[in-house]
Motif scaffolding. Structure first.
Motif, PDB file in Angstrom:
ATOM      1  N   GLU A  59     -83.279  32.363  -7.258  1.00  0.00           N
ATOM      2  CA  GLU A  59     -82.473  32.276  -8.475  1.00  0.00           C
ATOM      3  C   GLU A  59     -81.792  33.615  -8.719  1.00  0.00           C
ATOM      4  OE1 GLU A  59     -82.878  31.444 -13.312  1.00  0.00           O
ATOM      5  OE2 GLU A  59     -84.670  31.536 -12.046  1.00  0.00           O
ATOM      6  N   VAL A  60     -80.511  33.577  -9.070  1.00  0.00           N
ATOM      7  CA  VAL A  60     -79.771  34.789  -9.393  1.00  0.00           C
ATOM      8  C   VAL A  60     -79.087  34.595 -10.741  1.00  0.00           C
ATOM      9  CG1 VAL A  60     -77.952  36.400  -8.712  1.00  0.00           C
ATOM     10  CG2 VAL A  60     -79.348  35.288  -6.952  1.00  0.00           C
ATOM     11  N   LYS A  61     -79.255  35.573 -11.629  1.00  0.00           N
ATOM     12  CA  LYS A  61     -78.604  35.522 -12.937  1.00  0.00           C
ATOM     13  C   LYS A  61     -77.403  36.457 -12.940  1.00  0.00           C
ATOM     14  CE  LYS A  61     -82.735  34.213 -15.535  1.00  0.00           C
ATOM     15  NZ  LYS A  61     -83.656  34.544 -16.650  1.00  0.00           N
ATOM     16  N   PHE A  62     -76.317  36.014 -13.585  1.00  0.00           N
ATOM     17  CA  PHE A  62     -75.068  36.777 -13.570  1.00  0.00           C
ATOM     18  C   PHE A  62     -74.880  37.531 -14.887  1.00  0.00           C
ATOM     19  CE2 PHE A  62     -73.670  32.766 -11.147  1.00  0.00           C
ATOM     20  CZ  PHE A  62     -74.285  33.212  -9.986  1.00  0.00           C
ATOM     21  N   PRO A  63     -74.557  38.826 -14.818  1.00  0.00           N
ATOM     22  CA  PRO A  63     -74.221  39.576 -16.036  1.00  0.00           C
ATOM     23  C   PRO A  63     -72.805  39.193 -16.481  1.00  0.00           C
ATOM     24  CG  PRO A  63     -74.039  40.987 -14.116  1.00  0.00           C
ATOM     25  CD  PRO A  63     -74.569  39.667 -13.616  1.00  0.00           C
ATOM     26  N   MET A  64     -72.693  38.420 -17.541  1.00  0.00           N
ATOM     27  CA  MET A  64     -71.427  37.809 -17.931  1.00  0.00           C
ATOM     28  C   MET A  64     -70.365  38.831 -18.314  1.00  0.00           C
ATOM     29  SD  MET A  64     -72.144  34.719 -17.403  1.00  0.00           S
ATOM     30  CE  MET A  64     -70.769  33.861 -18.154  1.00  0.00           C
ATOM     31  N   ASP A  65     -70.782  40.031 -18.743  1.00  0.00           N
ATOM     32  CA  ASP A  65     -69.800  41.040 -19.133  1.00  0.00           C
ATOM     33  C   ASP A  65     -69.233  41.781 -17.923  1.00  0.00           C
ATOM     34  OD1 ASP A  65     -72.227  42.199 -18.516  1.00  0.00           O
ATOM     35  OD2 ASP A  65     -72.035  43.819 -19.989  1.00  0.00           O
ATOM     36  N   SER A  66     -69.792  41.514 -16.722  1.00  0.00           N
ATOM     37  CA  SER A  66     -69.359  42.246 -15.526  1.00  0.00           C
ATOM     38  C   SER A  66     -68.695  41.372 -14.475  1.00  0.00           C
ATOM     39  CB  SER A  66     -70.561  42.958 -14.884  1.00  0.00           C
ATOM     40  OG  SER A  66     -71.188  43.825 -15.803  1.00  0.00           O
ATOM     41  N   VAL A  67     -69.049  40.086 -14.431  1.00  0.00           N
ATOM     42  CA  VAL A  67     -68.522  39.218 -13.368  1.00  0.00           C
ATOM     43  C   VAL A  67     -68.524  37.768 -13.837  1.00  0.00           C
ATOM     44  CG1 VAL A  67     -70.783  38.824 -12.295  1.00  0.00           C
ATOM     45  CG2 VAL A  67     -68.705  38.686 -10.885  1.00  0.00           C
ATOM     46  N   ALA A  68     -67.559  37.000 -13.312  1.00  0.00           N
ATOM     47  CA  ALA A  68     -67.488  35.561 -13.599  1.00  0.00           C
ATOM     48  C   ALA A  68     -67.516  34.828 -12.262  1.00  0.00           C
ATOM     49  CB  ALA A  68     -66.218  35.231 -14.370  1.00  0.00           C
ATOM     50  N   VAL A  69     -68.669  34.264 -11.920  1.00  0.00           N
ATOM     51  CA  VAL A  69     -68.823  33.537 -10.655  1.00  0.00           C
ATOM     52  C   VAL A  69     -68.452  32.075 -10.878  1.00  0.00           C
ATOM     53  CG1 VAL A  69     -70.447  32.839  -8.853  1.00  0.00           C
ATOM     54  CG2 VAL A  69     -70.637  35.098  -9.887  1.00  0.00           C
ATOM     55  N   SER A  70     -67.655  31.523  -9.961  1.00  0.00           N
ATOM     56  CA  SER A  70     -67.148  30.166 -10.178  1.00  0.00           C
ATOM     57  C   SER A  70     -67.280  29.238  -8.971  1.00  0.00           C
ATOM     58  CB  SER A  70     -65.670  30.228 -10.582  1.00  0.00           C
ATOM     59  OG  SER A  70     -64.916  30.923  -9.592  1.00  0.00           O
ATOM     60  N   ARG A  71     -67.543  29.772  -7.772  1.00  0.00           N
ATOM     61  CA  ARG A  71     -67.598  28.946  -6.566  1.00  0.00           C
ATOM     62  C   ARG A  71     -68.826  29.297  -5.735  1.00  0.00           C
ATOM     63  NH1 ARG A  71     -64.208  26.995  -9.135  1.00  0.00           N
ATOM     64  NH2 ARG A  71     -62.073  26.336  -8.624  1.00  0.00           N
ATOM     65  N   GLN A 122     -70.305  48.411 -13.208  1.00  0.00           N
ATOM     66  CA  GLN A 122     -71.295  47.996 -12.221  1.00  0.00           C
ATOM     67  C   GLN A 122     -71.728  46.559 -12.511  1.00  0.00           C
ATOM     68  OE1 GLN A 122     -74.811  50.464 -12.485  1.00  0.00           O
ATOM     69  NE2 GLN A 122     -75.424  49.650 -14.456  1.00  0.00           N
ATOM     70  N   ILE A 123     -72.252  45.907 -11.483  1.00  0.00           N
ATOM     71  CA  ILE A 123     -72.779  44.550 -11.633  1.00  0.00           C
ATOM     72  C   ILE A 123     -74.247  44.588 -11.237  1.00  0.00           C
ATOM     73  CG2 ILE A 123     -72.539  42.129 -10.983  1.00  0.00           C
ATOM     74  CD1 ILE A 123     -69.698  42.788 -10.014  1.00  0.00           C
ATOM     75  N   VAL A 124     -75.118  44.293 -12.178  1.00  0.00           N
ATOM     76  CA  VAL A 124     -76.553  44.289 -11.919  1.00  0.00           C
ATOM     77  C   VAL A 124     -76.995  42.842 -11.708  1.00  0.00           C
ATOM     78  CG1 VAL A 124     -78.830  44.901 -12.789  1.00  0.00           C
ATOM     79  CG2 VAL A 124     -76.868  46.347 -13.328  1.00  0.00           C
ATOM     80  N   TRP A 125     -77.440  42.539 -10.483  1.00  0.00           N
ATOM     81  CA  TRP A 125     -77.830  41.175 -10.121  1.00  0.00           C
ATOM     82  C   TRP A 125     -79.347  41.024 -10.238  1.00  0.00           C
ATOM     83  CZ3 TRP A 125     -73.491  38.350  -9.060  1.00  0.00           C
ATOM     84  CH2 TRP A 125     -72.361  39.031  -8.606  1.00  0.00           C
ATOM     85  N   LYS A 126     -79.829  40.245 -11.180  1.00  0.00           N
ATOM     86  CA  LYS A 126     -81.261  39.987 -11.302  1.00  0.00           C
ATOM     87  C   LYS A 126     -81.607  38.730 -10.502  1.00  0.00           C
ATOM     88  CE  LYS A 126     -81.939  42.295 -15.728  1.00  0.00           C
ATOM     89  NZ  LYS A 126     -82.484  42.188 -17.111  1.00  0.00           N
ATOM     90  N   ALA A 127     -82.555  38.880  -9.573  1.00  0.00           N
ATOM     91  CA  ALA A 127     -82.896  37.775  -8.669  1.00  0.00           C
ATOM     92  C   ALA A 127     -84.391  37.475  -8.740  1.00  0.00           C
ATOM     93  CB  ALA A 127     -82.501  38.127  -7.240  1.00  0.00           C
ATOM     94  N   TYR A 128     -84.723  36.205  -8.510  1.00  0.00           N
ATOM     95  CA  TYR A 128     -86.108  35.746  -8.564  1.00  0.00           C
ATOM     96  C   TYR A 128     -86.381  34.936  -7.292  1.00  0.00           C
ATOM     97  CZ  TYR A 128     -85.285  36.969 -13.439  1.00  0.00           C
ATOM     98  OH  TYR A 128     -84.943  37.629 -14.586  1.00  0.00           O
ATOM     99  N   GLN A 129     -87.300  35.422  -6.476  1.00  0.00           N
ATOM    100  CA  GLN A 129     -87.605  34.821  -5.183  1.00  0.00           C
ATOM    101  C   GLN A 129     -88.946  34.094  -5.262  1.00  0.00           C
ATOM    102  OE1 GLN A 129     -87.767  37.752  -2.092  1.00  0.00           O
ATOM    103  NE2 GLN A 129     -87.910  36.266  -0.427  1.00  0.00           N
ATOM    104  N   ALA A 149     -83.390  45.562  -8.961  1.00  0.00           N
ATOM    105  CA  ALA A 149     -82.280  44.608  -8.952  1.00  0.00           C
ATOM    106  C   ALA A 149     -81.173  45.195  -8.078  1.00  0.00           C
ATOM    107  CB  ALA A 149     -81.774  44.374 -10.366  1.00  0.00           C
ATOM    108  N   SER A 150     -80.470  44.335  -7.365  1.00  0.00           N
ATOM    109  CA  SER A 150     -79.354  44.803  -6.551  1.00  0.00           C
ATOM    110  C   SER A 150     -78.185  45.157  -7.472  1.00  0.00           C
ATOM    111  CB  SER A 150     -78.931  43.720  -5.560  1.00  0.00           C
ATOM    112  OG  SER A 150     -77.914  44.191  -4.699  1.00  0.00           O
ATOM    113  N   VAL A 151     -77.480  46.242  -7.136  1.00  0.00           N
ATOM    114  CA  VAL A 151     -76.376  46.709  -7.980  1.00  0.00           C
ATOM    115  C   VAL A 151     -75.106  46.851  -7.142  1.00  0.00           C
ATOM    116  CG1 VAL A 151     -75.523  48.568  -9.461  1.00  0.00           C
ATOM    117  CG2 VAL A 151     -77.939  47.937  -9.524  1.00  0.00           C
ATOM    118  N   THR A 152     -74.017  46.307  -7.650  1.00  0.00           N
ATOM    119  CA  THR A 152     -72.702  46.504  -7.055  1.00  0.00           C
ATOM    120  C   THR A 152     -71.934  47.495  -7.933  1.00  0.00           C
ATOM    121  OG1 THR A 152     -72.595  44.274  -6.104  1.00  0.00           O
ATOM    122  CG2 THR A 152     -70.505  45.428  -6.427  1.00  0.00           C
TER     123      THR A 152
END
Length: 209
Positions: A59-71, A122-129, A149-152
């Motif tokens: 599971e990956v959660k998106f920081p809405m103020d940094s990125v808008a994932v659509s596909r 920056q984009i902070v990606w919170k992931a749950y494995q 968390a992975s950071v772009t």
């Protein structure tokens, strides 16, 4: 005896370095590690399995103020489900294995596409494995922690003006201002031509009189 001790120390050092590299590479990581404000990117979530049992859910959660994932790109052996907020915006995604999942010697790449926010730094990606036994590893910590968390990192787009914190304070406005300024000499040239033509007309008219 001394040579033997040095050899053992070297083996121990190399082994420790390989262990550190192995642990670091086992993190859930999102690529690319660098993007540009306002750009459209394909993001790849790389998931390695670090236990003796398979990874069956990510599971990956998106920081809405940094990125808008659509596909999202379909992946063989996996299904995905998106999470949305009350406004219908995608806030995260969960991939689930329809087969055996990722074994301890395997990793998987999960691709998605989105737009980087114009003011993101920056984009902070919170992931749950999640593993087959139900255990969950939360990759949500700060940089340097055991489970970061992975950071772009996000660069300012061309022409943008940023403050000391990297926040955009003038982007499009600056570009528009620069564009208007660059056209000023052209406008002045046109005015000069028109005035010159009027002067010739007035002079010619006076001579005819």
């Amino acid at each position: 005896m001394f040579k033997k001790l040095m050899l053992n120390a070297s083996i121990l050092l190399v082994g420790s370095m390989l262990l550190i590299v192995g642990v670091a590479s086992a993190h859930v990581t999102v690529y690319p590690k660098e993007a540009t404000q306002g750009s459209y990117e394909m993001f790849t979530v790389r998931v390695p399995s670090e236990k003796d049992i398979p990874t069956v859910k990510v599971e990956v959660k998106f920081p809405m103020d940094s990125v808008a994932v659509s596909r999202f790109e379909p992946k063989a052996g996996w299904t995905y489900e998106v999470a949305k907020d009350s406004a219908g915006k995608i806030t995260g995604v969960t991939w689930k294995a329809s087969g055996d999942g990722l074994a301890s010697t395997e990793f998987g790449d999960f691709n998605m596409q989105g737009k980087v926010a114009d003011a993101a730094t920056q984009i902070v990606w919170k992931a749950y494995q999640t593993y087959k036994d139900g255990s969950v590893v939360e990759w949500v910590g700060a940089d340097g922690s055991d489970k970061p968390a992975s950071v772009t990192t996000v660069k300012a787009k061309a022409g943008a003006i940023t403050d000391s914190h990297g926040n955009v304070v003038a982007g499009q406005a600056a570009a528009e201002s620069g564009s208007s300024s660059s056209k000023t000499p052209l406008y002045l040239s046109i005015v000069a031509v028109v005035l010159g033509a009027l002067s010739l007309i007035v002079s010619f008219t006076r001579k005819r009189r």
